[in-house]
Design a protein around this motif. Sequence first.
Motif, PDB file in Angstrom:
ATOM      1  N   TYR A 170      31.666 -10.836 -30.607  1.00  0.00           N
ATOM      2  CA  TYR A 170      30.769 -11.848 -31.026  1.00  0.00           C
ATOM      3  C   TYR A 170      30.505 -12.783 -29.437  1.00  0.00           C
ATOM      4  O   TYR A 170      31.607 -12.882 -28.822  1.00  0.00           O
ATOM      5  CB  TYR A 170      31.512 -12.723 -31.883  1.00  0.00           C
ATOM      6  N   TRP A 171      29.690 -13.228 -29.331  1.00  0.00           N
ATOM      7  CA  TRP A 171      29.264 -13.920 -27.991  1.00  0.00           C
ATOM      8  C   TRP A 171      28.444 -15.333 -28.177  1.00  0.00           C
ATOM      9  O   TRP A 171      27.915 -15.537 -29.232  1.00  0.00           O
ATOM     10  CB  TRP A 171      28.107 -13.118 -27.348  1.00  0.00           C
ATOM     11  N   GLY A 172      28.884 -16.034 -27.458  1.00  0.00           N
ATOM     12  CA  GLY A 172      28.093 -17.655 -27.242  1.00  0.00           C
ATOM     13  C   GLY A 172      26.740 -17.333 -26.614  1.00  0.00           C
ATOM     14  O   GLY A 172      26.275 -16.175 -25.968  1.00  0.00           O
ATOM     15  N   VAL A 225      30.278 -18.770 -31.619  1.00  0.00           N
ATOM     16  CA  VAL A 225      31.065 -19.217 -30.342  1.00  0.00           C
ATOM     17  C   VAL A 225      30.137 -20.145 -29.411  1.00  0.00           C
ATOM     18  O   VAL A 225      28.899 -19.815 -29.375  1.00  0.00           O
ATOM     19  CB  VAL A 225      31.346 -17.828 -29.645  1.00  0.00           C
ATOM     20  N   GLU A 226      30.837 -21.007 -29.039  1.00  0.00           N
ATOM     21  CA  GLU A 226      29.997 -22.024 -28.332  1.00  0.00           C
ATOM     22  C   GLU A 226      30.389 -22.413 -26.951  1.00  0.00           C
ATOM     23  O   GLU A 226      31.565 -22.837 -26.907  1.00  0.00           O
ATOM     24  CB  GLU A 226      29.726 -23.437 -29.079  1.00  0.00           C
ATOM     25  N   GLU A 227      29.716 -22.428 -25.746  1.00  0.00           N
ATOM     26  CA  GLU A 227      30.502 -22.566 -24.463  1.00  0.00           C
ATOM     27  C   GLU A 227      29.834 -24.005 -24.132  1.00  0.00           C
ATOM     28  O   GLU A 227      28.789 -24.483 -24.506  1.00  0.00           O
ATOM     29  CB  GLU A 227      29.935 -21.848 -23.398  1.00  0.00           C
ATOM     30  N   SER A 228      30.617 -24.563 -23.037  1.00  0.00           N
ATOM     31  CA  SER A 228      30.036 -25.957 -22.562  1.00  0.00           C
ATOM     32  C   SER A 228      30.777 -26.037 -21.166  1.00  0.00           C
ATOM     33  O   SER A 228      31.743 -25.396 -21.027  1.00  0.00           O
ATOM     34  CB  SER A 228      30.607 -27.203 -23.456  1.00  0.00           C
ATOM     35  N   GLY A 229      30.248 -26.983 -20.404  1.00  0.00           N
ATOM     36  CA  GLY A 229      31.027 -27.221 -19.214  1.00  0.00           C
ATOM     37  C   GLY A 229      30.177 -26.560 -18.024  1.00  0.00           C
ATOM     38  O   GLY A 229      30.493 -27.020 -16.755  1.00  0.00           O
TER      39      GLY A 229
END
Length: 123
Positions: free
Chosen positions: A112-114, A4-8
């Motif tokens: 599942y976590w980023g 899991v991948e975050e952005s912004g």
Amino acid sequence: QVHVEESGGGVVQAGGPLRLFCAVSGPTSTPYSMGWVRQAPGKEREFVAGVSWSNSSSHLADPVKGRFAISIDNAKKMTYLQMNMLKPEDTATYYCAIKDASYYYVGTKYDYWGQGTQVTVSS
């Protein structure tokens, strides 16, 4: 392995907007719920928003209702958090997460976590 991948994330003035992005890769079972959880310094993790894979129904926590919106793109395995009218109290690390669920999940016990993306709202 599910990733899991975050952005912004970033710094924004109070009242401004910001959009967070989350991408999931790897073997995920369906149905599932994707969501956003935030954690401010010295505070516990707090549910922000959750959305269902099966019908895109969603739920927002009371502090962000009317200001935030969550959406999902099943084909891309992505979820988005549109944040408007941001307040200094929205400052936190925002985590994207995914959980096996037949509808939108409300809580902080995701599977599942980023790594998280920082959102800072200046006054």
